[in-house]
Write a protein that holds these residues in place. Structure first.
Motif, PDB file in Angstrom:
ATOM      1  N   UNK A  38      11.564  -6.363  16.593  1.00 25.08           N
ATOM      2  CA  UNK A  38      11.206  -7.428  15.643  1.00 25.08           C
ATOM      3  C   UNK A  38      10.992  -8.791  16.279  1.00 25.08           C
ATOM      4  N   UNK A  39      11.754  -9.107  17.307  1.00 26.70           N
ATOM      5  CA  UNK A  39      11.561 -10.429  17.903  1.00 26.70           C
ATOM      6  C   UNK A  39      10.965 -10.340  19.292  1.00 26.70           C
ATOM      7  N   UNK A  40      10.482  -9.176  19.655  1.00 28.47           N
ATOM      8  CA  UNK A  40      10.136  -8.904  21.046  1.00 28.47           C
ATOM      9  C   UNK A  40       8.698  -9.168  21.411  1.00 28.47           C
ATOM     10  N   UNK A  41       8.278  -8.505  22.469  1.00 30.04           N
ATOM     11  CA  UNK A  41       7.001  -8.840  23.086  1.00 30.04           C
ATOM     12  C   UNK A  41       5.941  -7.754  22.922  1.00 30.04           C
ATOM     13  N   UNK A  42       6.218  -6.715  22.113  1.00 39.13           N
ATOM     14  CA  UNK A  42       5.211  -5.672  21.929  1.00 39.13           C
ATOM     15  C   UNK A  42       3.993  -6.274  21.236  1.00 39.13           C
ATOM     16  N   UNK A  43       2.806  -5.980  21.756  1.00 36.08           N
ATOM     17  CA  UNK A  43       1.573  -6.428  21.112  1.00 36.08           C
ATOM     18  C   UNK A  43       0.752  -5.200  20.731  1.00 36.08           C
ATOM     19  N   UNK A  44       0.179  -5.243  19.534  1.00 38.44           N
ATOM     20  CA  UNK A  44      -0.621  -4.113  19.076  1.00 38.44           C
ATOM     21  C   UNK A  44      -1.978  -4.125  19.750  1.00 38.44           C
ATOM     22  N   UNK A  45      -2.513  -2.930  20.083  1.00 35.93           N
ATOM     23  CA  UNK A  45      -3.916  -2.876  20.491  1.00 35.93           C
ATOM     24  C   UNK A  45      -4.763  -3.230  19.265  1.00 35.93           C
ATOM     25  N   UNK A  46      -5.898  -3.857  19.464  1.00 39.29           N
ATOM     26  CA  UNK A  46      -6.701  -4.298  18.313  1.00 39.29           C
ATOM     27  C   UNK A  46      -7.898  -3.375  18.166  1.00 39.29           C
ATOM     28  N   UNK A  47      -8.022  -2.800  16.977  1.00 37.12           N
ATOM     29  CA  UNK A  47      -9.146  -1.918  16.671  1.00 37.12           C
ATOM     30  C   UNK A  47     -10.103  -2.600  15.696  1.00 37.12           C
ATOM     31  N   UNK A  48     -11.374  -2.239  15.779  1.00 34.90           N
ATOM     32  CA  UNK A  48     -12.361  -2.713  14.809  1.00 34.90           C
ATOM     33  C   UNK A  48     -13.014  -1.485  14.167  1.00 34.90           C
ATOM     34  N   UNK A  49     -13.677  -1.712  13.035  1.00 39.82           N
ATOM     35  CA  UNK A  49     -14.213  -0.596  12.267  1.00 39.82           C
ATOM     36  C   UNK A  49     -15.593  -0.206  12.764  1.00 39.82           C
ATOM     37  N   UNK A  50     -15.765   1.073  13.067  1.00 37.78           N
ATOM     38  CA  UNK A  50     -17.091   1.583  13.415  1.00 37.78           C
ATOM     39  C   UNK A  50     -17.779   2.126  12.164  1.00 37.78           C
ATOM     40  N   UNK A  51     -16.986   2.759  11.277  1.00 39.75           N
ATOM     41  CA  UNK A  51     -17.572   3.360  10.081  1.00 39.75           C
ATOM     42  C   UNK A  51     -16.529   3.393   8.974  1.00 39.75           C
ATOM     43  N   UNK A  52     -16.975   3.069   7.779  1.00 39.30           N
ATOM     44  CA  UNK A  52     -16.106   3.046   6.605  1.00 39.30           C
ATOM     45  C   UNK A  52     -16.820   3.781   5.484  1.00 39.30           C
ATOM     46  N   UNK A  53     -16.159   4.779   4.924  1.00 40.03           N
ATOM     47  CA  UNK A  53     -16.720   5.459   3.763  1.00 40.03           C
ATOM     48  C   UNK A  53     -15.692   5.440   2.654  1.00 40.03           C
ATOM     49  N   UNK A  54     -16.084   4.931   1.497  1.00 40.89           N
ATOM     50  CA  UNK A  54     -15.185   4.870   0.345  1.00 40.89           C
ATOM     51  C   UNK A  54     -15.829   5.616  -0.816  1.00 40.89           C
ATOM     52  N   UNK A  55     -15.095   6.577  -1.385  1.00 38.29           N
ATOM     53  CA  UNK A  55     -15.524   7.224  -2.625  1.00 38.29           C
ATOM     54  C   UNK A  55     -14.681   6.664  -3.758  1.00 38.29           C
ATOM     55  N   UNK A  56     -15.360   6.028  -4.697  1.00 38.91           N
ATOM     56  CA  UNK A  56     -14.679   5.431  -5.855  1.00 38.91           C
ATOM     57  C   UNK A  56     -14.588   6.513  -6.933  1.00 38.91           C
ATOM     58  N   UNK A  57     -13.370   7.029  -7.135  1.00 36.94           N
ATOM     59  CA  UNK A  57     -13.194   8.196  -8.003  1.00 36.94           C
ATOM     60  C   UNK A  57     -13.144   7.824  -9.470  1.00 36.94           C
ATOM     61  N   UNK A  58     -12.553   6.675  -9.734  1.00 39.08           N
ATOM     62  CA  UNK A  58     -12.442   6.169 -11.111  1.00 39.08           C
ATOM     63  C   UNK A  58     -12.192   4.667 -11.027  1.00 39.08           C
ATOM     64  N   UNK A  59     -12.397   3.951 -12.140  1.00 34.99           N
ATOM     65  CA  UNK A  59     -12.165   2.503 -12.097  1.00 34.99           C
ATOM     66  C   UNK A  59     -10.703   2.189 -11.755  1.00 34.99           C
ATOM     67  N   UNK A  60     -10.480   1.136 -10.974  1.00 30.32           N
ATOM     68  CA  UNK A  60      -9.136   0.707 -10.584  1.00 30.32           C
ATOM     69  C   UNK A  60      -8.714  -0.441 -11.496  1.00 30.32           C
ATOM     70  N   UNK A  61      -7.642  -0.255 -12.281  1.00 30.58           N
ATOM     71  CA  UNK A  61      -7.251  -1.315 -13.215  1.00 30.58           C
ATOM     72  C   UNK A  61      -6.818  -2.583 -12.489  1.00 30.58           C
TER      73      UNK A  61
END
Lengths: 176, 176
Positions: free
Chosen positions: A101-124
């Motif tokens: 929690x207070x340390x020095x680990x750093x996350x590798x950074x990823x970016x999006x190559x492809x995104x597919x979203x299927x909208x199944x029903x309306x989201x309230x």
């Protein structure tokens, strides 16, 4: 009534999220960067071998009145996907993005190559949304994440995110 | 320096957009609704048999610093896709969503069933973005749109939007 401040306060009270491990110079994403004061500041966490993030849309994040607009749904899934990719790649390298929690680990950074979203029903619009991710493939360069978005325990969207390791050339000199 | 007001002023000076034909009770979308004061108010138009929209991101619409965040790119393509679907369905029904500037034509309202975005290269933050659509299929219920997003004449994302006619049940009584 929800506010941006409320979303952020809830996030700040929680444990350290994947996105909190991003180095400062790549922590400005509008969707999930902790250093973007105007953004959504999405926070993603391990939940066993799956990942989870929660977000309550604001009243003006409307599609048809009463429902969440699809662009926000895509954004949340996108940022949860790249966050999950970072955590999966870190885990594959023997690092834990829920520890240190207070340390020095750093996350590798990823970016999006492809995104597919299927909208199944309306989201309230109103309830907190839950975005869940499952890691399907991890290589040195690429992570594939399958995701769902739910409101009130009902899945309203399914998605696949193909995330790739950020090219070093994307970091601007002096951008931090 | 860009501002939301500037985007809106430019839009207001232009000819009537597809989204300006949406009935008032379905014109609140955060991405493209003319009645959403907090939203992007994207405006789409015919350009021959293709369609076009332009949008200048705000400085905080960041991914990695210097680039546009993917969620905004998905949002712009999504709203341009449903707008293009409305215009294509209207055209198939003999109506023109670029005429009738003061008249009574109302656009059919489509919602997104599926959105796929391939991010080909980082999109620079700063320049105006151009989103172009090509209608690939029109049926009574469904319209398929292929889209590109470009910055400085270079295509940075390619997408497919499958839009379906909005179910009448989505409109809340008294929502306008």
């Amino acid at each position: 009534m929800w506010t941006s401040d409320q979303n952020r306060t809830m996030a700040a009270q929680a444990r350290k999220a994947f996105q909190d491990y991003y180095p400062d110079d790549v922590a400005h994403c509008y969707g999930c960067g902790r250093l973007n004061e105007r953004g959504h500041q999405l926070k993603s966490y391990w939940d066993g071998d799956a990942t989870v993030a929660r977000f309550t849309p604001l009243p003006y994040h409307t599609a048809i009145p009463g429902y969440v607009y699809g662009g926000l749904i895509a954004s949340l899934i996108d940022c949860h996907g790249t966050g999950t990719a970072a955590a999966a790649a870190a885990r594959a390298a023997g690092q834990d993005l829920s520890g240190d929690p207070g340390g020095s680990v750093e996350a590798p950074r990823f970016v999006t190559a492809s995104l597919r979203v299927d909208y199944l029903r309306p989201t309230p619009l109103g309830p907190e949304l839950e975005i869940r991710g499952v890691v399907k493939e991890v290589t040195e360069r690429k992570v594939v994440v399958e995701a769902t978005l739910s409101a009130e325990a009902e899945v309203t969207a399914r998605a696949t995110v193909i995330a790739v390791r950020m090219p070093e050339s994307m970091i601007e000199p002096g951008s931090s």
